[in-house]
Every structure is written in structure tokens, then in C-alpha cells.
Scaffold this motif. Sequence first.
Motif, PDB file in Angstrom:
ATOM      1  N   LEU A 238      47.458  33.733  -2.463  1.00 34.11           N
ATOM      2  CA  LEU A 238      47.334  32.370  -3.210  1.00 34.11           C
ATOM      3  C   LEU A 238      46.787  31.468  -3.281  1.00 34.11           C
ATOM      4  O   LEU A 238      45.452  30.694  -3.863  1.00 34.11           O
TER       5      LEU A 238
ATOM      6  N   SER B 291      51.648  33.833   1.192  1.00 32.88           N
ATOM      7  CA  SER B 291      50.749  32.836   0.551  1.00 32.88           C
ATOM      8  C   SER B 291      49.320  32.227   1.486  1.00 32.88           C
ATOM      9  O   SER B 291      48.040  31.996   0.258  1.00 32.88           O
TER      10      SER B 291
ATOM     11  N   TRP C 119      53.935  33.963   5.255  1.00 33.94           N
ATOM     12  CA  TRP C 119      52.876  33.149   5.178  1.00 33.94           C
ATOM     13  C   TRP C 119      51.494  34.311   4.950  1.00 33.94           C
ATOM     14  O   TRP C 119      50.146  33.332   4.917  1.00 33.94           O
TER      15      TRP C 119
END
Length: 181
Positions: free
Chosen positions: A33, A29, A26
Motif C-alpha cells: 500500500l 501495509s 504490517w
Amino acid sequence: EIVTIAAAESPNPEAGIRRAVNSVIWRISLFYLGSIFVVVALVRWNDPGLVDENSGSYQVALERMGLGNLTTVLEFVILTAVASCLNSALYTASRMLFVLAARREAPMRLITVNGRGVPVWAILARIHIAEQATATAARSAATRATNTRFLGRLISLTLESARAFVGDDELSVSSFALRMR
């Protein structure tokens, strides 16, 4: 790897490893990202601001959002991330040396811990190995990168970061020699 090594030392390793791995997924991400998505959404690949060698894509994105003054904060965050990576590498490598010593595959002195359970000799051995490897790599890279400004700056930043945590005089000399070129 680092997460599982740390979680394995917890009171409940099985639950700790599962929770840690999910947390890492998580976080990557969200932060990695997510930040790339913001930059790609705000900065074109051929943006004129990227031509300047003193600014990167994140700095241009901050300027596009009207937050150009936060570039110093961004640089501090990057330096903190580098410090965190160095700390993680020290932790992992010292634990590996400790386990090797426990298996009698490394000098037994590395298994010695202090009153708080910290493998001090394994940490000191890891720091010494890192000092020698960094100084050797810096000397080698400095001789090849005399005409490459970006690589020279990257090596200089790495040396400065390593010297802040290692404190070796040889790193200081290597960094100074690189800057003189």
C-alpha cells in the motif's frame, strides 16, 4: 496460509501464528500500500510516460523522483519477488502433500524425510506436477496469445522464472516456441 503453515511447524505454534499474521499485515501495509501511495502521488493516471509500452508506473515514478537509473534495481526486486513466490508455493504444496501422505490420502512414499526432516519426495512430486502444469499452460496460452504482446511477454517472463527453478527441458522448448512467434 503460507505463514500459518510455517508457524505451525515452530516450537510454539499458537504464539508463532499470531506473530506471523500480525507481521504480514504490517508488511503488506508498508510495502504494497505504501508503494502504491507513492506512485499515485507522483504519477497522474494519464501521464504521457505511461503510454510507452516499455515503462510501467513504478518506472515513471522513479524517473519523476530523479532516480530513473534504479529501474534495473526495481526489475531485480520484482524478479526476486517472483522467486520468493515460487519458493513459497513449493514449500506450501510439499507440506500439504506430506500431510496428505501422513493421513494415508496420498502415496506413503511422500512422507519420507531426509536426515534434516525435509520431505524430499513430496518436494520432488510438487516440482514434477508444477513442471507439467506450467508446460501445459504455456503451450495453451502461447497458441491464444500470438497477437498480444503484453501477454506474450508475461508468459515469457513466467516461463523464464519457472525454468530457472525447475530446470525442465520442456519449459525451455515452450519458451523458445513462444519467442519464435
